[in-house]
Design an enzyme around this catalytic site. Sequence first.
Site, PDB file in Angstrom:
ATOM      1  N   HIS A  68       0.988  -1.146   0.150  1.00  0.00           N
ATOM      2  CA  HIS A  68      -0.205  -0.016   0.368  1.00  0.00           C
ATOM      3  C   HIS A  68       1.002   1.274  -0.198  1.00  0.00           C
ATOM      4  O   HIS A  68       0.135   2.799  -0.568  1.00  0.00           O
ATOM      5  CB  HIS A  68      -1.152  -0.050   1.081  1.00  0.00           C
ATOM      6  CG  HIS A  68      -0.301   0.025   2.367  1.00  0.00           C
ATOM      7  ND1 HIS A  68      -0.165  -0.791   3.155  1.00  0.00           N
ATOM      8  CD2 HIS A  68       0.401   1.167   3.068  1.00  0.00           C
ATOM      9  CE1 HIS A  68       0.377   0.118   4.077  1.00  0.00           C
ATOM     10  NE2 HIS A  68       0.914   1.185   4.191  1.00  0.00           N
ATOM     11  N   ASP A 117       0.456  -7.493   1.474  1.00  0.00           N
ATOM     12  CA  ASP A 117       0.832  -6.317   1.181  1.00  0.00           C
ATOM     13  C   ASP A 117       2.024  -6.128   1.339  1.00  0.00           C
ATOM     14  O   ASP A 117       2.844  -5.640   2.587  1.00  0.00           O
ATOM     15  CB  ASP A 117       0.303  -5.880   2.774  1.00  0.00           C
ATOM     16  CG  ASP A 117       0.196  -4.357   2.691  1.00  0.00           C
ATOM     17  OD1 ASP A 117       0.400  -3.180   1.854  1.00  0.00           O
ATOM     18  OD2 ASP A 117      -0.657  -2.777   3.843  1.00  0.00           O
ATOM     19  N   SER A 161       4.899   2.781   8.076  1.00  0.00           N
ATOM     20  CA  SER A 161       4.575   1.736   7.400  1.00  0.00           C
ATOM     21  C   SER A 161       6.013   1.089   5.965  1.00  0.00           C
ATOM     22  O   SER A 161       6.429   2.033   6.008  1.00  0.00           O
ATOM     23  CB  SER A 161       3.577   1.697   6.136  1.00  0.00           C
ATOM     24  OG  SER A 161       1.799   2.021   6.768  1.00  0.00           O
TER      25      SER A 161
END
Length: 449
Positions: A109, A139, A213
């Site tokens: 993402h 992911d 992230s």
Amino acid sequence: MKTKLSLLSAALLTASLTMMPVVSHAAIPMSVDGQALPSLAPMLERTTPAVVSVAVSGTQVSKQQVPDVFRYFFGPNAPQEQVKERPFRGLGSGVIIDAEKGYIVTNHHVINGADDIQIGLSDGREVEAKLIGADKESDIALLQIEAKNLTAIKQTDSDEVRVGDFAVAIGNPFGLGQTVTSGIVSALGRSGLGIEMLENFIQTDASINSGNSGGALVNLNGELMGINTAIVAPNGGNVGIGFAIPANMVNSLVSQIIEHGEVRRGVLGVAGRDLDKELAKAFGLETQHGAFVNEVVPDSAAAKAGIKAGDIIISVNGRNIKSFQELRAKVATMGAGVKVEFGIIRDGDNKTVKATLGKADSVEAAAGALHPMLQGATLQTGSKGVEITEVAQGSPAAMSGLQKGDFIVGINRTPIKDLKTFKGLLEKQQGSVALKILRDNNLSYLILR
């Protein structure tokens, strides 16, 4: 009410300070009884160079159906939908896993839809990265840069991580620059959260925020336990519940991308649900953790291994599992063809069975990692060659002439049957490349320059 109490407290504190004599405060001692206080600094000095910032930019394409009233006024040639393009920028983190080859792991993402990916190294260098491959369901994305004097992070067996282990999160929150926070491992095997399609998270209370992230969750030895991915943020900020993808799961996915050019998802061939209190009571079981098998697909890996409906799978390769979602995530990320040992309970007895995982029907890879003019296309190994499963409107792939449903069956004069062969041949090509395309049973050539 809270505001009034805060103002009152501040007023009383100010008043108290005006009446108190001025005193000097001792600094935090650097030692206790002659012994230096423990510090994470030495470990971090070795580890933080392996964690990078990831800056991305691209264009988001949105489509909106044109109302019938407008099509009525403009006639049959009126557009069916309105396409809008909006540029975007984003920041995230990444972890260097191979210094020699320049491999960097981050989240899917973080780089999804990006046309440009820039890596910021801890020594101030900025390097452009290319996307090697990605897996949306778990992911994970693999990037590569060309740079010298890189530092790769050390690895640990994430199956050995325990609740209560100390954890350190390293990343780039809010674009502030590299930041380190600490905490403990709060839980393991978290799933059913609806964050990803495949969930088997390490939960931590080490502070993780937007921009973390793709960053690293490490132990006190500086070894990678997981890739920080998501947080529970009801008010938009950290509340002490963050999630990381286990390092073993990441390594399996990355190895598949490097070896095959794609993730070859493993399939066991069972349907089921979590073992809960009611099921455990109905089957007379003491345990309440595991995956209850409702159905076994004929001729699947599970069927060939002897797994039956009504079995309860309680472990994978000797590691206990808590839920069906955890079983699914572990199996799917191990890869097709891998031999796995499952611990099961059948009729109250513990048994062990071995299965060779099958291959999922649909496995996709990002084409932009293979050639700049393929950016925007999604590829998978199909029945007739390399299948084009998606082409983003306005992308380089669309401008090249590729269409959804095309099959790439050759490069120049060399036939291809799968994505691995396609990737290998493209890497050897210099200059223009002629793709042999099968479309509606018709063959043609498309030139990539």
